[in-house]
Design a protein around this motif. Structure first.
Motif, PDB file in Angstrom:
ATOM      1  N   TYR A 120       0.840  -1.193   0.000  1.00 47.82           N
ATOM      2  CA  TYR A 120       0.000   0.000   0.000  1.00 47.82           C
ATOM      3  C   TYR A 120       0.877   1.247   0.000  1.00 47.82           C
ATOM      4  N   GLY A 121       0.697   2.089  -1.013  1.00 49.01           N
ATOM      5  CA  GLY A 121       1.503   3.292  -1.111  1.00 49.01           C
ATOM      6  C   GLY A 121       0.900   4.469  -0.381  1.00 49.01           C
ATOM      7  N   TYR A 122       1.734   5.435  -0.036  1.00 49.23           N
ATOM      8  CA  TYR A 122       1.261   6.656   0.615  1.00 49.23           C
ATOM      9  C   TYR A 122       2.187   7.805   0.244  1.00 49.23           C
ATOM     10  N   TYR A 123       1.681   9.028   0.435  1.00 48.44           N
ATOM     11  CA  TYR A 123       2.475  10.228   0.198  1.00 48.44           C
ATOM     12  C   TYR A 123       2.993  10.789   1.516  1.00 48.44           C
ATOM     13  N   LEU A 124       4.188  11.352   1.486  1.00 46.56           N
ATOM     14  CA  LEU A 124       4.600  12.309   2.496  1.00 46.56           C
ATOM     15  C   LEU A 124       4.206  13.659   1.925  1.00 46.56           C
ATOM     16  N   SER A 125       3.139  14.236   2.418  1.00 44.51           N
ATOM     17  CA  SER A 125       2.532  15.405   1.787  1.00 44.51           C
ATOM     18  C   SER A 125       3.553  16.510   1.553  1.00 44.51           C
ATOM     19  N   ASN A 126       3.466  17.120   0.376  1.00 43.22           N
ATOM     20  CA  ASN A 126       4.361  18.232   0.062  1.00 43.22           C
ATOM     21  C   ASN A 126       4.158  19.377   1.044  1.00 43.22           C
ATOM     22  N   SER A 127       5.251  20.056   1.368  1.00 40.77           N
ATOM     23  CA  SER A 127       5.162  21.308   2.116  1.00 40.77           C
ATOM     24  C   SER A 127       6.019  22.344   1.407  1.00 40.77           C
ATOM     25  N   PHE A 128       5.544  23.577   1.393  1.00 45.42           N
ATOM     26  CA  PHE A 128       6.257  24.684   0.764  1.00 45.42           C
ATOM     27  C   PHE A 128       6.436  25.783   1.799  1.00 45.42           C
ATOM     28  N   GLY A 129       7.641  26.340   1.862  1.00 44.11           N
ATOM     29  CA  GLY A 129       7.926  27.354   2.872  1.00 44.11           C
ATOM     30  C   GLY A 129       8.482  28.625   2.278  1.00 44.11           C
ATOM     31  N   LEU A 130       8.131  29.754   2.896  1.00 45.54           N
ATOM     32  CA  LEU A 130       8.650  31.064   2.515  1.00 45.54           C
ATOM     33  C   LEU A 130       8.850  31.873   3.780  1.00 45.54           C
ATOM     34  N   GLY A 131      10.066  32.394   3.981  1.00 48.08           N
ATOM     35  CA  GLY A 131      10.324  33.152   5.199  1.00 48.08           C
ATOM     36  C   GLY A 131      11.630  33.910   5.128  1.00 48.08           C
ATOM     37  N   ALA A 132      12.203  34.185   6.304  1.00 52.75           N
ATOM     38  CA  ALA A 132      13.455  34.933   6.414  1.00 52.75           C
ATOM     39  C   ALA A 132      14.462  34.087   7.186  1.00 52.75           C
ATOM     40  N   ALA A 133      15.740  34.155   6.758  1.00 51.34           N
ATOM     41  CA  ALA A 133      16.810  33.388   7.400  1.00 51.34           C
ATOM     42  C   ALA A 133      17.968  34.306   7.756  1.00 51.34           C
ATOM     43  N   TYR A 134      18.652  33.963   8.842  1.00 51.31           N
ATOM     44  CA  TYR A 134      19.783  34.767   9.304  1.00 51.31           C
ATOM     45  C   TYR A 134      20.933  33.845   9.698  1.00 51.31           C
ATOM     46  N   PRO A 135      22.043  33.843   8.935  1.00 48.27           N
ATOM     47  CA  PRO A 135      23.211  33.048   9.314  1.00 48.27           C
ATOM     48  C   PRO A 135      24.080  33.818  10.305  1.00 48.27           C
ATOM     49  N   PHE A 136      24.669  33.091  11.258  1.00 45.58           N
ATOM     50  CA  PHE A 136      25.520  33.748  12.247  1.00 45.58           C
ATOM     51  C   PHE A 136      26.460  32.731  12.883  1.00 45.58           C
ATOM     52  N   GLN A 137      27.413  33.224  13.644  1.00 43.95           N
ATOM     53  CA  GLN A 137      28.331  32.375  14.387  1.00 43.95           C
ATOM     54  C   GLN A 137      28.160  32.623  15.884  1.00 43.95           C
TER      55      GLN A 137
END
Length: 238
Positions: A107-124
């Motif tokens: 029996y097959g199934y989907y891992l439902s698609n998800s789409f994201g849009l936002g803001a990211a901040y790289p830092f140390q």
């Protein structure tokens, strides 16, 4: 099955460009035998490009060999792109996840698609590199869900990167009612969480041994419990 073959080909093709290939043995049946019928192996491909002139790009693909007779039982794909056309060090973050799976006997199934849009901040922070993002998440259930998602990627090397600690944490909201027969009577939102902290020790050249701790909350079960499943792994960098 045709769609499963197409995604398998896509993941294999993209893996040729991957920065690293990981082979894991997951002990989740030994830890949680009531929920998982056996331990299994999985392959993880990862490609990361931080030198993109507009930002950074991440691709992750995972194949779980949890099917009958160790066949592939689940495929997961993640694509993330950070973009910046301005001077402030805040990026626009784009994200996609999806996949396919099979349960016994066929029996097959989907891992439902998800789409994201936002803001990211790289830092140390204290010698570690990090990337934090927050944004909107759209889940393509039969009854679509509009949500928030927060993500943190991290990594730190020790002893001239002989030892590496890295991984990610993702937290997001989600409708309890997905519009299917099993969830149709549920109401409201739930908080879900996934994490994959890893530790690696370089044994020689581009080969490392290590462990990944797959962490789930409201992902594999509706119970209010944090599930943590370690693996024993070998990594080859390219």
């Amino acid at each position: 099955m045709k769609q499963l073959s197409i995604l398998f080909f896509l993941c294999t093709t993209l893996a040729l460009q991957a920065q690293q290939l990981q082979l894991h043995y997951d002990f989740r049946h030994s830890i949680d035998p009531e929920l998982h019928r056996r331990n299994f192996s999985y392959l993880s491909f990862e490609y990361f490009n931080a030198n993109d002139s507009l930002g950074s790009f991440l691709l992750k693909a995972q194949m779980d060999f949890n099917g009958e007779k160790n066949n592939i039982g689940q495929l997961f794909l993640q694509v993330s792109q950070n973009l910046r056309f301005w001077k402030p060090k805040v990026f626009m973050a784009l994200n996609f996840t999806g996949g396919l799976g099979v349960t016994p006997p066929s029996y097959g199934y989907y891992l439902s698609n998800s789409f994201g849009l936002g803001a990211a901040y790289p830092f140390q922070w204290k010698g570690a590199w990090m990337n934090a993002s927050m944004g909107y998440r759209y889940n393509t259930f039969a009854k679509p869900s509009h949500d928030l998602q927060g993500t943190l990627y991290f990594g730190k090397g020790f002893f001239n990167y002989k030892l590496l600690v890295a991984g990610s944490f993702v937290a997001y909201s989600e409708n309890r009612n997905h519009g299917n027969e099993w969830t149709k009577d549920l109401r409201g939102k739930k908080l879900a969480f996934f994490g994959d902290p890893q530790i690696w020790y370089r044994i020689k050249g581009k080969y490392s041994i290590g462990s990944r701790y797959s962490m789930f909350y409201h992902v594999l079960t509706s119970e209010h419990t944090l599930q943590v499943y370690p693996s024993l792994a070998l990594k080859r960098e390219f």
